[in-house]
Design an enzyme around this catalytic site. Sequence first.
Site, PDB file in Angstrom:
ATOM      1  N   CYS A   2       0.880  -0.857   0.070  1.00  0.00           N
ATOM      2  CA  CYS A   2       0.302   0.242   0.045  1.00  0.00           C
ATOM      3  C   CYS A   2       0.503   1.414  -0.038  1.00  0.00           C
ATOM      4  CB  CYS A   2      -0.338   0.191   1.258  1.00  0.00           C
ATOM      5  SG  CYS A   2      -1.973  -1.225   1.948  1.00  0.00           S
ATOM      6  N   ARG A  27       3.551   0.713  -7.239  1.00  0.00           N
ATOM      7  CA  ARG A  27       3.215  -0.091  -6.273  1.00  0.00           C
ATOM      8  C   ARG A  27       1.970  -1.113  -5.572  1.00  0.00           C
ATOM      9  NH1 ARG A  27       6.562   1.660  -1.675  1.00  0.00           N
ATOM     10  NH2 ARG A  27       5.488   0.504  -0.013  1.00  0.00           N
ATOM     11  N   TRP A  75      -3.999  -2.290  -1.232  1.00  0.00           N
ATOM     12  CA  TRP A  75      -4.430  -3.042  -1.679  1.00  0.00           C
ATOM     13  C   TRP A  75      -4.845  -4.055  -0.217  1.00  0.00           C
ATOM     14  CZ3 TRP A  75      -1.923  -7.962  -1.262  1.00  0.00           C
ATOM     15  CH2 TRP A  75      -1.787  -8.748  -1.903  1.00  0.00           C
ATOM     16  N   ASN A 101      -0.588   0.664   6.832  1.00  0.00           N
ATOM     17  CA  ASN A 101       0.450  -0.199   5.694  1.00  0.00           C
ATOM     18  C   ASN A 101       0.974  -1.690   6.786  1.00  0.00           C
ATOM     19  OD1 ASN A 101      -0.016   1.482   3.646  1.00  0.00           O
ATOM     20  ND2 ASN A 101       2.647   2.101   3.288  1.00  0.00           N
ATOM     21  N   GLU A 482      13.270 -17.161 -14.370  1.00  0.00           N
ATOM     22  CA  GLU A 482      12.998 -15.540 -14.277  1.00  0.00           C
ATOM     23  C   GLU A 482      11.560 -15.730 -15.398  1.00  0.00           C
ATOM     24  OE1 GLU A 482      12.147 -11.602 -13.825  1.00  0.00           O
ATOM     25  OE2 GLU A 482      12.753 -13.252 -12.598  1.00  0.00           O
ATOM     26  N   LYS A 486       8.453 -13.218 -15.709  1.00  0.00           N
ATOM     27  CA  LYS A 486       7.863 -12.604 -16.608  1.00  0.00           C
ATOM     28  C   LYS A 486       6.574 -12.524 -17.234  1.00  0.00           C
ATOM     29  CE  LYS A 486      10.926  -9.459 -15.397  1.00  0.00           C
ATOM     30  NZ  LYS A 486      10.678 -10.289 -13.657  1.00  0.00           N
ATOM     31  N   GLU A 489       3.643 -12.354 -14.731  1.00  0.00           N
ATOM     32  CA  GLU A 489       3.129 -11.394 -13.902  1.00  0.00           C
ATOM     33  C   GLU A 489       2.427 -10.900 -15.096  1.00  0.00           C
ATOM     34  OE1 GLU A 489       6.491 -10.257 -11.259  1.00  0.00           O
ATOM     35  OE2 GLU A 489       6.880 -10.307 -13.062  1.00  0.00           O
ATOM     36  N   LYS A 600       4.338  -3.976  -6.127  1.00  0.00           N
ATOM     37  CA  LYS A 600       6.290  -3.226  -6.643  1.00  0.00           C
ATOM     38  C   LYS A 600       6.853  -4.182  -5.189  1.00  0.00           C
ATOM     39  CE  LYS A 600       9.415  -2.065  -8.905  1.00  0.00           C
ATOM     40  NZ  LYS A 600      10.056  -2.813  -9.926  1.00  0.00           N
TER      41      LYS A 600
END
Length: 605
Positions: A2, A27, A75, A101, A482, A486, A489, A600
């Site tokens: 958050c 974020r 969030w 948060n 990775e 990616k 995501e 994030k």
Amino acid sequence: MCGIVGYIGKRDVAPLLLEGLQRLEYRGYDSAGVVITSPKAGGLKMVKAKGRVRDLEAKVPARFKGTTGIAHTRWATHGAPSDENAHPHMSADNKVAVVHNGIVDNASDLRAKLTAEGVTFLSETDTEVLTHLIARSPAEKLEDKVREALRLIEGTYGIAVLHADFPDRIVVARNGSPVVLGIGEKEMFVASDIAALVAHTRQIVTLDDGEMATLKADDFRTYTTEGTRTTASPTTVEWEAASYDMGGHDTYMHKEIFEQPEAVDRVLRGRIDERFSAVHLGGLNLDAREARSVRRVKILGCGTSYHAGLIGAQMIEELARIPADAEPASEFRYRNPVVDPDTLYIAVSQSGETYDVLAAVQELKRKGARVFGVVNVVGSAIARESDAGVYVHAGPEVCVVSTKCFTNTTVAFALLALHLGRIRDLSVADGKRIIEGLRKLPGQITQILEQEEQIKKIAEEYADARSMMFIGRVRGYPVAREASLKLKEVSYIHAEAYPASELKHGPLALIEPALPTVAIVPDDDLLEKNRAALEEIKARSGRILAVAHQEQEKADRTIVVPKNEDELDPILMGIPLQLLAYHTALALGRDIDKPRNLAKSVTVE
């Protein structure tokens, strides 16, 4: 996860808070809200909205005036996204407002107790518990009211508090979730991330866990949650507001992918020692005798940082000949690990605030371990908690999906591996070879990025896949992991990563024309082994996209990347797959900078 923004001074506060929230959108969040101290209204005024900051902005009335306020992007943890569950949360008498948060672990017990005492809750959140505790405190000072409430809660928090009876101040506190103060000229700011501050001040103070602060327009003071004064000196952040602009790109992810040549040059700058074919890493505080006493290296990270750690562990083993491995920090901290005094522990985090990594660092320090940090954000919690470390100097990374920070972290590990190797058994010739390879990286990354149009066409061909397989051997396997992450995501296509050697042990059953395989095929001593894996897939009518140093006969498509030294090839081979994920997501119309359900900086478990 958050975002928190607060301001006290002489300027109209609502536009400042909304601007700050916009800078924190990366974020990850699902609702937003703002509350201001309004002397003319005799108290606090609040507006909240489910959705984006623009939805909140549309609800803020024209006469929403004040010079002190706090704001939040949420969030969801406790309670679904809604106007009622959005922060800030206000007490029944409209005198206390809190943004928070973190997670209050004992919220259910406290809620039951307060309900029995006659308190009516308007939301499902854990944060509202904290609001009522502060409002019901009999203490005379706001600082004492907050302190008494915090004594009753268990869990993590970064909070900012307004009280109508104390309109000249904002009180903030931190335990496990970042709180940063911005020091201005007769005005003060607070935020959970410096991104919300750099447009107005570059003088910051970062609170430690167990620390509180009182902000007034012309002053601030810090102290522990027990009331003992602490000394806090502002530091100057190197990032500027322009660093957070898109710079002519359509998305931050695209911008950050294309910033990688410059970012890699930055992490190398000033660290190469030509005379001894070695590197200078001034932040390590590790002399030659201590370096030679290291018997093992354990790297801890989460998500992309964990994958960078896998690549780092391989480079440390290859160049320094020290046993090394990487492990998810979230697993490490809960399995009661054996902490060895001869092991060097390395904590990896883009934000420097990742909760599971920070908790692992704190547990390691408690047990007497030596911990290094590899982080991007100067002055972050992990940087401060670690004994020493390396900054990766990637610059601000706004997109939730990490690209340039991942690459810079792998380069930082190459520098660390070279540093340890040259102290131990790596020859001058090999040191020179690796340095020459490192110097080639920015130019070679540029060559890869020049293939964007070709990669875009390939992405459009594969965008209709419901699932994809990523494979690689040894150096190629972390790259496959990775790249798989990616794609998941940012495009929401299911993907799995497997060692190419494991195909015959199960995954080969999945191969069919509808399941494309992305194969990492470096031109090294395992080239023929990797080609054999392509043969196995092709024999079962599987589609293959190869990332290789030369065209692969058995692949339907090949993305050719420049050859570097074998040990450094993984750094380059992941970059075209960042573009593949980006253009696949673009073809599918995804929200590229803010993928669903993700944030994030993960500052809660």
